[in-house]
Scaffold this motif. Structure first.
Motif, PDB file in Angstrom:
ATOM      1  N   ALA A  63       4.930  -9.612   8.829  1.00  0.00           N
ATOM      2  CA  ALA A  63       4.063  -9.272   7.650  1.00  0.00           C
ATOM      3  C   ALA A  63       4.331  -7.791   7.258  1.00  0.00           C
ATOM      4  O   ALA A  63       4.199  -7.218   6.233  1.00  0.00           O
ATOM      5  N   GLY A  64       4.938  -6.868   8.180  1.00  0.00           N
ATOM      6  CA  GLY A  64       5.174  -5.473   7.916  1.00  0.00           C
ATOM      7  C   GLY A  64       6.424  -5.542   6.876  1.00  0.00           C
ATOM      8  O   GLY A  64       6.379  -4.616   5.648  1.00  0.00           O
ATOM      9  N   ILE A  65       7.600  -6.368   6.876  1.00  0.00           N
ATOM     10  CA  ILE A  65       8.551  -6.681   5.921  1.00  0.00           C
ATOM     11  C   ILE A  65       7.753  -6.876   4.656  1.00  0.00           C
ATOM     12  O   ILE A  65       8.390  -6.330   3.494  1.00  0.00           O
ATOM     13  N   VAL A  66       6.942  -8.208   4.555  1.00  0.00           N
ATOM     14  CA  VAL A  66       6.495  -8.412   3.397  1.00  0.00           C
ATOM     15  C   VAL A  66       5.477  -7.276   2.784  1.00  0.00           C
ATOM     16  O   VAL A  66       5.721  -7.251   1.416  1.00  0.00           O
ATOM     17  N   SER A  67       5.048  -6.728   3.439  1.00  0.00           N
ATOM     18  CA  SER A  67       4.095  -5.635   3.164  1.00  0.00           C
ATOM     19  C   SER A  67       5.004  -4.715   2.444  1.00  0.00           C
ATOM     20  O   SER A  67       4.489  -4.080   1.379  1.00  0.00           O
ATOM     21  N   VAL A  69       8.285  -4.634   1.451  1.00  0.00           N
ATOM     22  CA  VAL A  69       9.362  -4.905   0.180  1.00  0.00           C
ATOM     23  C   VAL A  69       8.645  -6.018  -0.671  1.00  0.00           C
ATOM     24  O   VAL A  69       9.390  -6.336  -1.644  1.00  0.00           O
ATOM     25  N   GLY A  70       7.288  -6.608  -0.452  1.00  0.00           N
ATOM     26  CA  GLY A  70       6.914  -7.484  -1.347  1.00  0.00           C
ATOM     27  C   GLY A  70       7.731  -8.878  -1.624  1.00  0.00           C
ATOM     28  O   GLY A  70       8.069  -9.410  -0.748  1.00  0.00           O
ATOM     29  N   TYR A  71       7.939  -9.144  -2.731  1.00  0.00           N
ATOM     30  CA  TYR A  71       8.641 -10.423  -3.124  1.00  0.00           C
ATOM     31  C   TYR A  71       9.943 -10.652  -2.321  1.00  0.00           C
ATOM     32  O   TYR A  71       9.983 -11.883  -1.847  1.00  0.00           O
ATOM     33  N   ASP A  72      10.585  -9.650  -2.277  1.00  0.00           N
ATOM     34  CA  ASP A  72      12.047  -9.923  -1.313  1.00  0.00           C
ATOM     35  C   ASP A  72      11.650 -10.325  -0.184  1.00  0.00           C
ATOM     36  O   ASP A  72      12.788 -10.856   0.564  1.00  0.00           O
ATOM     37  N   GLY A  73      10.603  -9.791   0.495  1.00  0.00           N
ATOM     38  CA  GLY A  73      10.211 -10.293   1.980  1.00  0.00           C
ATOM     39  C   GLY A  73      10.310 -11.849   2.053  1.00  0.00           C
ATOM     40  O   GLY A  73      10.233 -12.389   3.316  1.00  0.00           O
ATOM     41  N   SER A  74       9.904 -12.432   1.058  1.00  0.00           N
ATOM     42  CA  SER A  74       9.680 -13.978   1.189  1.00  0.00           C
ATOM     43  C   SER A  74      10.801 -14.872   1.728  1.00  0.00           C
ATOM     44  O   SER A  74      10.618 -15.807   1.842  1.00  0.00           O
ATOM     45  N   VAL A  75      12.257 -14.090   1.464  1.00  0.00           N
ATOM     46  CA  VAL A  75      13.378 -14.806   1.966  1.00  0.00           C
ATOM     47  C   VAL A  75      13.126 -15.008   3.446  1.00  0.00           C
ATOM     48  O   VAL A  75      13.615 -16.112   4.060  1.00  0.00           O
ATOM     49  N   TYR A  76      12.490 -14.079   4.299  1.00  0.00           N
ATOM     50  CA  TYR A  76      12.287 -14.658   5.602  1.00  0.00           C
ATOM     51  C   TYR A  76      11.287 -15.436   5.908  1.00  0.00           C
ATOM     52  O   TYR A  76      11.413 -16.387   6.800  1.00  0.00           O
ATOM     53  N   LEU A  77      10.196 -15.586   5.144  1.00  0.00           N
ATOM     54  CA  LEU A  77       9.161 -16.797   5.249  1.00  0.00           C
ATOM     55  C   LEU A  77       9.887 -18.173   5.008  1.00  0.00           C
ATOM     56  O   LEU A  77       9.642 -19.061   5.622  1.00  0.00           O
ATOM     57  N   SER A 307      -3.054  -5.234   3.843  1.00  0.00           N
ATOM     58  CA  SER A 307      -2.772  -4.280   4.763  1.00  0.00           C
ATOM     59  C   SER A 307      -2.085  -2.942   3.593  1.00  0.00           C
ATOM     60  O   SER A 307      -2.210  -1.952   3.973  1.00  0.00           O
ATOM     61  N   ARG A 308      -1.445  -3.622   2.921  1.00  0.00           N
ATOM     62  CA  ARG A 308      -0.606  -2.641   1.807  1.00  0.00           C
ATOM     63  C   ARG A 308      -1.579  -1.673   1.142  1.00  0.00           C
ATOM     64  O   ARG A 308      -1.689  -0.670   1.135  1.00  0.00           O
ATOM     65  N   VAL A 309      -2.663  -2.432   0.589  1.00  0.00           N
ATOM     66  CA  VAL A 309      -3.509  -1.829  -0.197  1.00  0.00           C
ATOM     67  C   VAL A 309      -4.420  -0.805   0.536  1.00  0.00           C
ATOM     68  O   VAL A 309      -4.636   0.271   0.304  1.00  0.00           O
ATOM     69  N   ASN A 310      -4.834  -1.058   1.749  1.00  0.00           N
ATOM     70  CA  ASN A 310      -5.698  -0.236   2.657  1.00  0.00           C
ATOM     71  C   ASN A 310      -4.996   0.634   3.165  1.00  0.00           C
ATOM     72  O   ASN A 310      -5.493   1.856   3.260  1.00  0.00           O
ATOM     73  N   MET A 311      -3.609   0.595   3.598  1.00  0.00           N
ATOM     74  CA  MET A 311      -2.659   1.651   3.938  1.00  0.00           C
ATOM     75  C   MET A 311      -2.473   2.628   3.036  1.00  0.00           C
ATOM     76  O   MET A 311      -2.764   3.997   3.045  1.00  0.00           O
ATOM     77  N   MET A 362       5.481  11.117   3.928  1.00  0.00           N
ATOM     78  CA  MET A 362       5.222  10.179   5.077  1.00  0.00           C
ATOM     79  C   MET A 362       6.265   9.311   5.271  1.00  0.00           C
ATOM     80  O   MET A 362       7.065   8.970   4.406  1.00  0.00           O
ATOM     81  N   LYS A 363       6.634   9.280   6.606  1.00  0.00           N
ATOM     82  CA  LYS A 363       7.515   8.181   6.928  1.00  0.00           C
ATOM     83  C   LYS A 363       6.926   7.228   7.848  1.00  0.00           C
ATOM     84  O   LYS A 363       6.177   7.540   9.099  1.00  0.00           O
ATOM     85  N   ILE A 364       6.830   5.983   7.455  1.00  0.00           N
ATOM     86  CA  ILE A 364       6.051   4.978   8.130  1.00  0.00           C
ATOM     87  C   ILE A 364       6.934   3.745   8.794  1.00  0.00           C
ATOM     88  O   ILE A 364       7.743   3.065   7.773  1.00  0.00           O
ATOM     89  N   ASP A 365       6.928   3.332  10.001  1.00  0.00           N
ATOM     90  CA  ASP A 365       7.642   2.130  10.398  1.00  0.00           C
ATOM     91  C   ASP A 365       6.971   0.901   9.859  1.00  0.00           C
ATOM     92  O   ASP A 365       5.964   0.871  10.444  1.00  0.00           O
ATOM     93  N   ARG A 366       7.560   0.010   9.330  1.00  0.00           N
ATOM     94  CA  ARG A 366       7.190  -1.171   8.928  1.00  0.00           C
ATOM     95  C   ARG A 366       6.575  -2.034  10.049  1.00  0.00           C
ATOM     96  O   ARG A 366       5.661  -2.933  10.014  1.00  0.00           O
ATOM     97  N   ASP A 367       6.885  -1.960  10.956  1.00  0.00           N
ATOM     98  CA  ASP A 367       6.533  -2.736  12.412  1.00  0.00           C
ATOM     99  C   ASP A 367       5.230  -2.443  12.961  1.00  0.00           C
ATOM    100  O   ASP A 367       4.790  -3.179  13.691  1.00  0.00           O
TER     101      ASP A 367
END
Length: 572
Positions: A63-67, A69-77, A307-311, A362-367
């Motif tokens: 979910a962190g990857i998708v959050s 990078v967006g569309y490109d994260g769909s390759v993992y799904l 989560s992306r919007v809230n963050m 800010m530096k935020i770890d996606r994990d």
């Protein structure tokens, strides 16, 4: 009750449950240790398979990857779910029909070669160790945040729990423990997703909320769709548009394909289909596993977007002008303590700002996304503690499955089938437990001292499975002409090519790691698919110029191709 106390209670209760199950289901024979006695119900096995397959990478990271990078994260799904479908349809029933304990067992017998078995053992062990290092590190990260201990202490606690139920219960203990872990994991993932979906869109189902309009404080529709909001925020802050990708088509295809065939070649997932009584049950348990997996995987894109919007709005404020650090939400300061969020006040205004350009501070770890989401959304403390327990369940369930593959590869495939063929069942079980214990110690060391290239190691694990074990298994099932020389040459060549490519771009010459220098524009994460083709090509060529396979092996392949009957796991 404060968050830390709640976390101790909820995580502690889940640990007591796991250890209690291990004591109840202690393995008394090698068959129980390796394949749970071959009598696991399909629904139970489906749930255990889902827990085994959905590691910390799925629960914590995806979910962190998708959050981020967006569309490109769909390759993992697509890659990971597609890989499981491939495994369920093309491999599971046939391997169950063969009726062995391990993947190297299948390769050794099918290719009538101890050398082929040994190559498969090396591949399986390396894949499992690269995977498990990340799982143990995930355990440490969860503990460091929620139990307020250092990462090393968290890893030691995780090592103890996995050691207890993996070494004592083997596959029998792991199977029933993983059922409990799946229940904890899916409940922990879905509860915050449902909460946030209702809060942001008014929909109880996150999957529907993902494509819906946001609601205002009064509960009325704002007229703005969630994804439109994300696209606007992303472009305003210098990020790529959330619903469009930047990866090339060939790289997306290669990564998806590599993840698919890599997933289908993972030994700790394949071995789960050896635990059911019949071939029909292998098919049934595969179907149930897909249902259980789909619950989480259809929710991940929705949770990532929420989560992306809230963050972004929590850090930058609703008007995207920044929020004073002194009045910032506690979740930011809590995660700062772990080092996974950092803030550098570049303009000395005392405000935080998150962007993808010169304004960024800010530096935020996606994990952290899944673990931090309940805090970001200001959900109740018990939900935050529950997510911590879910993250632990995800990491521990996969760690146990991987350790079992390591132990069986050493005790059954190396010792029983190679070096010590006359050892008794009792001694083989002892060596299996010893190998698991040593494996836990090594995995714990990697968790405490992780390499600086964990992402590359995970990519290497999938690449290894795709370029080595997957072709050998597929040809072993569907080809009546592939011989031992071809299979060994294919595995070695595919493995060598893939390791060399990833090592060059990730470790030896990382400054060259870009599309201008990649082979055919394929990144190291997707090169496993080319390694697979190398494996197939070399195997076929070598097979054509070497001896034919024995007639009894041809009959064996014909028997596998028509998976009727039970095919009990045997020790011969």
């Amino acid at each position: 009750m404060d968050l830390q106390t709640l976390t101790y209670i909820i995580v502690g209760l889940t640990f007591v449950l796991y250890i209690g199950i291990a004591i109840w289901s202690k393995a008394g024979s090698t068959k129980e240790f390796y394949v749970a006695g071959g009598g696991v119900h399909p629904v139970v096995n489906g749930m255990a398979t889902a827990a085994d397959w959905m590691s910390a990478a799925s629960f914590i990271s995806l979910a962190g990857i998708v959050s981020f990078v967006g569309y490109d994260g769909s390759v993992y799904l697509m890659g990971w779910t597609g890989g499981y479908v491939l495994l369920a349809l093309c491999m599971a029933p046939y391997l169950r029909k063969f009726g062995k304990f391990t993947v190297p067992d299948f390769i050794g017998d099918r290719y009538y070669s101890q050398a082929a078995r040994t190559v498969a053992v090396v591949c399986a062990i390396f894949i499992c160790f690269t995977y498990i290092a990340g799982q143990m590190r995930g355990v440490g990260v969860v503990f460091s945040r929620f139990l307020e201990v250092d990462v090393e202490t968290g890893v030691f606690i995780g090592m103890f729990v996995v050691f207890f139920y993996a070494v004592l219960g083997g596959m029998k203990g792991i199977t029933y423990t993983q059922v409990a872990q799946y229940c904890v994991m899916i409940f922990a993932f879905m509860v915050p997703a449902v909460f946030i979906s209702i809060m942001m869109t008014g929909h109880i189902f996150p999957q529907l909320g993902f494509g819906s309009q946001l609601i205002d404080a009064a509960g009325n529709s704002s007229g703005v769709y969630l994804l439109d909001k994300l696209d606007g925020l992303s472009t305003e802050l210098g990020f790529n548009q959330y619903t469009s990708g930047v990866k090339s088509t060939i790289d997306v295809f290669a990564i998806t394909a590599a993840l698919m065939v890599g997933t289908a070649g993972l030994p700790h997932v394949i071995v789960r289909f050896f635990t059911v009584p019949k071939v029909k049950d292998a098919r049934s348990s595969a179907g149930w596993a897909l249902v259980f997996i789909a619950i989480m995987y259809t929710t991940i894109p929705a949770l990532a977007a929420f989560s992306r919007v809230n963050m972004i709005e929590t850090i930058n404020g609703p008007e995207q002008t920044g929020v004073a650090y002194d009045t910032a939400p506690e979740w930011i300061k809590n995660w700062q303590k772990t080092g996974l969020i950092t803030w550098d006040d570049k303009n000395d205004d005392g405000k935080m700002f998150y962007a993808n350009d010169a304004r960024n501070e800010m530096k935020i770890d996606r994990d952290i996304m899944v673990l931090a989401t309940p805090e970001i959304a200001d959900l109740p403390a018990w939900v935050i503690a529950l997510v911590a327990a879910g993250g632990m369940a995800a990491a521990l369930s996969t760690s146990a499955g991987l350790l079992l593959v390591i132990s069986t590869s050493v005790s059954h495939d190396l010792l029983k089938k190679n070096l010590m063929p006359n050892i008794s069942d009792k001694k083989e079980l002892m060596f299996a437990r010893l190998a698991a214990a040593i494996g836990i110690i090594i995995a714990g060391w990697f968790g405490i001292n992780p390499p600086g290239f964990v992402a590359a190691v995970v990519a290497l694990a999938f690449g290894l499975a795709a370029c080595s074990l997957f072709p050998a298994i597929i040809m072993g099932i569907f080809s009546k002409t592939m011989n031992k020389e071809g299979a060994i040459a294919g595995m070695v060549s595919g493995l060598t090519f893939t390791v060399a490519y990833i090592a060059y771009f990730k470790f030896i010459n990382p400054e060259m790691n870009n599309a201008d220098h990649w082979l055919f524009g394929i990144s190291p994460e997707g090169i496993g698919i080319i390694g697979m083709l190398v494996n197939f090509g070399v195997a076929i060529l070598v097979c054509k110029v070497t001896t034919k396979i024995p007639n009894d092996v041809v009959l064996m392949v014909e028997a596998i191709r028509f998976p009727k009957g039970a095919g009990d796991a045997q020790d011969h």
